[in-house]
Design a protein around this motif. Structure first.
Motif, PDB file in Angstrom:
ATOM      1  N   GLN A  10       0.931  -1.152   0.043  1.00 57.49           N
ATOM      2  CA  GLN A  10      -0.016  -0.120  -0.058  1.00 57.49           C
ATOM      3  C   GLN A  10       0.905   1.275   0.040  1.00 57.49           C
ATOM      4  O   GLN A  10       1.930   1.431   0.945  1.00 57.49           O
ATOM      5  CB  GLN A  10      -0.969  -0.049   1.111  1.00 57.49           C
ATOM      6  N   GLN A  11       0.796   2.141  -1.101  1.00 62.10           N
ATOM      7  CA  GLN A  11       1.567   3.284  -1.135  1.00 62.10           C
ATOM      8  C   GLN A  11       0.766   4.426  -0.581  1.00 62.10           C
ATOM      9  O   GLN A  11      -0.551   4.447  -0.411  1.00 62.10           O
ATOM     10  CB  GLN A  11       1.671   3.654  -2.599  1.00 62.10           C
ATOM     11  N   ASP A  12       1.435   5.511   0.135  1.00 63.53           N
ATOM     12  CA  ASP A  12       0.825   6.675   0.596  1.00 63.53           C
ATOM     13  C   ASP A  12       0.216   7.277  -0.275  1.00 63.53           C
ATOM     14  O   ASP A  12       0.779   7.371  -1.576  1.00 63.53           O
ATOM     15  CB  ASP A  12       1.512   7.210   1.516  1.00 63.53           C
ATOM     16  N   SER A  13      -0.886   8.146  -0.160  1.00 69.92           N
ATOM     17  CA  SER A  13      -1.429   9.212  -1.223  1.00 69.92           C
ATOM     18  C   SER A  13      -0.355  10.267  -2.040  1.00 69.92           C
ATOM     19  O   SER A  13      -0.741  10.327  -3.142  1.00 69.92           O
ATOM     20  CB  SER A  13      -2.197   9.772  -0.562  1.00 69.92           C
ATOM     21  N   THR A  70     -10.418  13.871  -7.766  1.00 66.01           N
ATOM     22  CA  THR A  70     -10.965  12.842  -7.112  1.00 66.01           C
ATOM     23  C   THR A  70     -10.797  11.340  -7.743  1.00 66.01           C
ATOM     24  O   THR A  70     -10.828  10.317  -7.305  1.00 66.01           O
ATOM     25  CB  THR A  70     -12.721  12.965  -6.821  1.00 66.01           C
ATOM     26  N   THR A 112       2.872   9.403  -2.405  1.00 68.12           N
ATOM     27  CA  THR A 112       3.600   8.498  -3.395  1.00 68.12           C
ATOM     28  C   THR A 112       2.819   8.658  -4.740  1.00 68.12           C
ATOM     29  O   THR A 112       3.178   8.412  -5.994  1.00 68.12           O
ATOM     30  CB  THR A 112       4.207   7.365  -2.983  1.00 68.12           C
ATOM     31  N   VAL A 113       1.601   7.959  -4.520  1.00 70.14           N
ATOM     32  CA  VAL A 113       0.412   7.626  -5.762  1.00 70.14           C
ATOM     33  C   VAL A 113       0.337   8.840  -6.464  1.00 70.14           C
ATOM     34  O   VAL A 113       0.561   8.814  -7.766  1.00 70.14           O
ATOM     35  CB  VAL A 113      -0.773   7.254  -5.201  1.00 70.14           C
ATOM     36  N   SER A 114       0.176  10.101  -5.931  1.00 67.15           N
ATOM     37  CA  SER A 114      -0.144  11.293  -6.711  1.00 67.15           C
ATOM     38  C   SER A 114       1.241  11.798  -7.454  1.00 67.15           C
ATOM     39  O   SER A 114       1.220  12.063  -8.643  1.00 67.15           O
ATOM     40  CB  SER A 114      -0.353  12.434  -5.686  1.00 67.15           C
ATOM     41  N   SER A 128     -11.226   6.082  -9.243  1.00 65.88           N
ATOM     42  CA  SER A 128     -11.265   6.896  -8.047  1.00 65.88           C
ATOM     43  C   SER A 128      -9.945   6.842  -7.210  1.00 65.88           C
ATOM     44  O   SER A 128      -9.258   5.648  -6.877  1.00 65.88           O
ATOM     45  CB  SER A 128     -12.444   6.384  -7.039  1.00 65.88           C
ATOM     46  N   LEU A 129      -9.465   7.909  -6.680  1.00 65.92           N
ATOM     47  CA  LEU A 129      -8.216   7.920  -6.241  1.00 65.92           C
ATOM     48  C   LEU A 129      -7.947   7.350  -4.695  1.00 65.92           C
ATOM     49  O   LEU A 129      -7.032   6.937  -4.383  1.00 65.92           O
ATOM     50  CB  LEU A 129      -7.714   9.618  -5.905  1.00 65.92           C
ATOM     51  N   ASP A 130      -9.421   7.211  -3.971  1.00 70.86           N
ATOM     52  CA  ASP A 130      -9.425   6.456  -2.998  1.00 70.86           C
ATOM     53  C   ASP A 130      -9.255   4.964  -3.226  1.00 70.86           C
ATOM     54  O   ASP A 130      -8.854   4.567  -1.906  1.00 70.86           O
ATOM     55  CB  ASP A 130     -10.923   6.789  -2.276  1.00 70.86           C
TER      56      ASP A 130
END
Length: 124
Positions: A52-55, A98, A57-59, A112-114
């Motif tokens: 699971q990557q943090d938001s 989003t 890192t994903v962004s 969805s980014l979530d």
């Protein structure tokens, strides 16, 4: 001086070209491939899940992928019937607050980014 080497093998012994193990390679390869596929199916997909990557890192990875037009692979939290996380691969077309739109074979998919669990970018 006399010749001490008088042994002469039978003509059939030195004319016959024994292929030995070569003739069995096809048999061994098919059995080996079957065994490898069987071993691969035995491992639990949960053991192979991406981290699971943090938001942040994903962004960062999504923006890198869209700015360089590299192919990205997005793994989301939803799982299929085999308990494997769903993945989407393609070029990132659009990112908003989003969601992200990824295009594969000219088919856009909005995610969805979530839901995004992991992003990997080729040539990173």
């Amino acid at each position: 001086m006399t010749n001490t080497h008088t042994y002469m093998p039978n003509q059939s012994d030195w004319l016959y070209n024994d292929r030995g193990i070569i003739k069995w390679f096809g048999f061994f390869m098919s059995d080996h491939t079957e065994k490898m596929n069987q071993d691969e199916r035995q491992y639990s997909p949960i053991d192979q899940q991406p981290i699971q990557q943090d938001s942040m890192t994903v962004s960062m990875l999504l923006h890198f992928a869209i700015s360089t037009t590299n192919v990205a692979t997005i793994t989301i939290t939803s799982v299929n019937t085999d308990k494997q996380h769903l993945t989407y691969q393609g070029e990132i077309d659009e990112i908003d607050l989003t969601s992200v739109t990824i295009i594969n074979n000219f088919v856009p998919t909005k995610i969805s980014l979530d839901q995004i669990m992991n992003v990997s970018v080729e040539n990173w």
